[in-house]
Scaffold this motif. Structure first.
Motif, mmCIF file in Angstrom:
data_model
loop_
_atom_site.group_PDB
_atom_site.id
_atom_site.type_symbol
_atom_site.label_atom_id
_atom_site.label_comp_id
_atom_site.label_asym_id
_atom_site.label_seq_id
_atom_site.Cartn_x
_atom_site.Cartn_y
_atom_site.Cartn_z
ATOM 1 N N HIS A 88 0.911 -0.744 -0.125
ATOM 2 C CA HIS A 88 0.207 0.231 -0.641
ATOM 3 C C HIS A 88 0.884 1.260 0.267
ATOM 4 O O HIS A 88 2.098 1.363 0.538
ATOM 5 C CB HIS A 88 -1.012 0.122 0.805
ATOM 6 C CG HIS A 88 -1.724 -1.594 1.645
ATOM 7 N ND1 HIS A 88 -2.388 -1.340 0.758
ATOM 8 C CD2 HIS A 88 -1.438 -2.644 2.184
ATOM 9 C CE1 HIS A 88 -3.103 -2.895 1.322
ATOM 10 N NE2 HIS A 88 -2.928 -3.567 2.112
ATOM 11 N N LEU A 89 0.775 2.664 -0.666
ATOM 12 C CA LEU A 89 1.263 3.564 -0.867
ATOM 13 C C LEU A 89 0.351 4.409 0.180
ATOM 14 O O LEU A 89 -0.203 4.585 0.487
ATOM 15 C CB LEU A 89 0.840 4.444 -2.428
ATOM 16 C CG LEU A 89 1.455 5.121 -2.553
ATOM 17 C CD1 LEU A 89 2.818 4.844 -2.736
ATOM 18 C CD2 LEU A 89 1.491 6.454 -4.295
ATOM 19 N N GLY A 142 6.930 6.427 -3.577
ATOM 20 C CA GLY A 142 6.856 6.207 -3.322
ATOM 21 C C GLY A 142 6.650 5.539 -2.264
ATOM 22 O O GLY A 142 7.436 4.858 -1.898
ATOM 23 N N VAL A 143 6.400 5.444 -1.166
ATOM 24 C CA VAL A 143 6.736 4.560 0.935
ATOM 25 C C VAL A 143 5.845 4.152 0.241
ATOM 26 O O VAL A 143 4.151 4.084 0.097
ATOM 27 C CB VAL A 143 6.748 5.289 1.610
ATOM 28 C CG1 VAL A 143 7.001 4.691 3.295
ATOM 29 C CG2 VAL A 143 7.793 6.714 1.824
ATOM 30 N N TYR A 144 5.648 2.260 0.580
ATOM 31 C CA TYR A 144 4.886 1.347 0.603
ATOM 32 C C TYR A 144 4.976 0.898 1.604
ATOM 33 O O TYR A 144 6.106 0.957 2.651
ATOM 34 C CB TYR A 144 5.641 0.531 0.086
ATOM 35 C CG TYR A 144 5.538 0.466 -1.635
ATOM 36 C CD1 TYR A 144 5.200 1.452 -2.480
ATOM 37 C CD2 TYR A 144 4.910 -1.295 -2.224
ATOM 38 C CE1 TYR A 144 4.708 1.019 -3.528
ATOM 39 C CE2 TYR A 144 5.227 -1.200 -3.305
ATOM 40 C CZ TYR A 144 4.849 0.519 -4.075
ATOM 41 O OH TYR A 144 5.215 0.294 -5.717
ATOM 42 N N LEU A 145 3.959 0.853 2.434
ATOM 43 C CA LEU A 145 3.417 -0.420 3.362
ATOM 44 C C LEU A 145 2.902 -1.692 2.594
ATOM 45 O O LEU A 145 2.474 -2.477 2.783
ATOM 46 C CB LEU A 145 2.479 -0.547 4.704
ATOM 47 C CG LEU A 145 1.835 -0.986 5.526
ATOM 48 C CD1 LEU A 145 3.240 -0.694 6.880
ATOM 49 C CD2 LEU A 145 0.579 -0.490 6.686
ATOM 50 N N GLY A 146 4.030 -2.347 3.384
ATOM 51 C CA GLY A 146 4.041 -4.332 2.596
ATOM 52 C C GLY A 146 2.934 -4.947 4.268
ATOM 53 O O GLY A 146 4.170 -4.971 4.902
ATOM 54 N N GLU A 147 1.334 -5.240 3.681
ATOM 55 C CA GLU A 147 0.890 -5.366 5.381
ATOM 56 C C GLU A 147 1.281 -7.092 5.006
ATOM 57 O O GLU A 147 0.439 -7.769 3.915
ATOM 58 C CB GLU A 147 -0.061 -4.999 5.450
ATOM 59 C CG GLU A 147 -0.908 -5.479 6.118
ATOM 60 C CD GLU A 147 -0.408 -6.105 7.553
ATOM 61 O OE1 GLU A 147 -0.289 -6.901 8.250
ATOM 62 O OE2 GLU A 147 -0.753 -4.418 8.096
ATOM 63 N N HIS A 148 2.087 -7.987 5.571
ATOM 64 C CA HIS A 148 2.276 -9.204 5.799
ATOM 65 C C HIS A 148 0.418 -9.870 6.005
ATOM 66 O O HIS A 148 1.126 -11.537 5.859
ATOM 67 C CB HIS A 148 3.381 -9.851 5.757
ATOM 68 C CG HIS A 148 4.990 -8.573 5.078
ATOM 69 N ND1 HIS A 148 4.524 -8.577 3.319
ATOM 70 C CD2 HIS A 148 5.508 -7.898 5.128
ATOM 71 C CE1 HIS A 148 5.084 -7.578 2.779
ATOM 72 N NE2 HIS A 148 6.492 -7.172 3.945
ATOM 73 N N ARG A 149 -0.230 -9.762 6.856
ATOM 74 C CA ARG A 149 -0.754 -10.430 8.045
ATOM 75 C C ARG A 149 -2.628 -10.385 6.736
ATOM 76 O O ARG A 149 -2.633 -9.235 6.552
ATOM 77 C CB ARG A 149 -1.081 -9.609 9.148
ATOM 78 C CG ARG A 149 0.117 -9.958 10.091
ATOM 79 C CD ARG A 149 0.695 -11.291 10.292
ATOM 80 N NE ARG A 149 -0.363 -12.689 10.637
ATOM 81 C CZ ARG A 149 0.031 -12.876 12.198
ATOM 82 N NH1 ARG A 149 0.455 -11.862 12.818
ATOM 83 N NH2 ARG A 149 -1.749 -13.628 11.981
ATOM 84 N N ASP A 150 -3.175 -11.241 7.326
ATOM 85 C CA ASP A 150 -4.427 -10.594 6.567
ATOM 86 C C ASP A 150 -5.011 -9.836 7.602
ATOM 87 O O ASP A 150 -5.903 -9.377 6.830
ATOM 88 C CB ASP A 150 -5.393 -12.234 7.321
ATOM 89 C CG ASP A 150 -4.655 -13.140 6.345
ATOM 90 O OD1 ASP A 150 -4.099 -13.467 4.811
ATOM 91 O OD2 ASP A 150 -4.753 -14.578 6.246
#
Length: 140
Positions: free
Chosen positions: A17-18, A117-125
């Motif tokens: 997510h950006l 851009g800065v990404y958040l990698g959300e790796h949990r459901d």
């Protein structure tokens, strides 16, 4: 000038997510900084931060597909699954990408490239809201 704050990123679904705008909005002294560095530290072990393409959302979807192939869920032989089947794969992905960024600041703005851009990698459901410790060092 030194400033430190916690930026709470809203809860997101699994994926990349950006979050550039949320980060910028959460660092109040950024606009007054003439030149400096912004250090971002994600205070979680199952999510990540990285910098990449900010224009085409297909890149973020492809990141998710790539990392899910690289670190699939349900692989036998691992012990840690305290919080479900996405737990250990999330830790692996977070370690591969990392939890911190150092970004240059110029004239009150992040000095990112045109397509960055800065990404958040959300790796949990269901990872929940994520906290980023933002430390700004610079000159006014």
């Amino acid at each position: 000038m030194w400033q430190q704050s916690v930026v709470t990123l809203r809860e997101r679904s699994r994926g990349f997510h950006l979050v550039t705008d949320e980060i910028v909005a959460g660092v109040s002294g950024l606009r007054e900084c003439r030149v400096g560095l912004l250090h971002l530290w994600l205070q979680h072990t199952s999510a990540s931060l990285t910098v990449n393409e900010n224009a085409d959302p297909a890149v973020r979807r492809d990141f998710e597909r790539f990392f899910n192939r690289l670190v699939p869920q349900g692989v036998a032989g691992f012990e840690h699954n305290d919080e479900g089947p996405d737990d250990l794969p999330a830790h692996f992905k977070a370690s591969l990408l990392g939890c911190q960024l150092i970004l240059p600041v110029t004239a009150g703005r992040l000095a990112l490239g045109t397509w960055q851009g800065v990404y958040l990698g959300e790796h949990r459901d269901r990872g929940g809201a994520r906290r980023v410790l933002a430390t700004l060092q610079g000159e006014r």
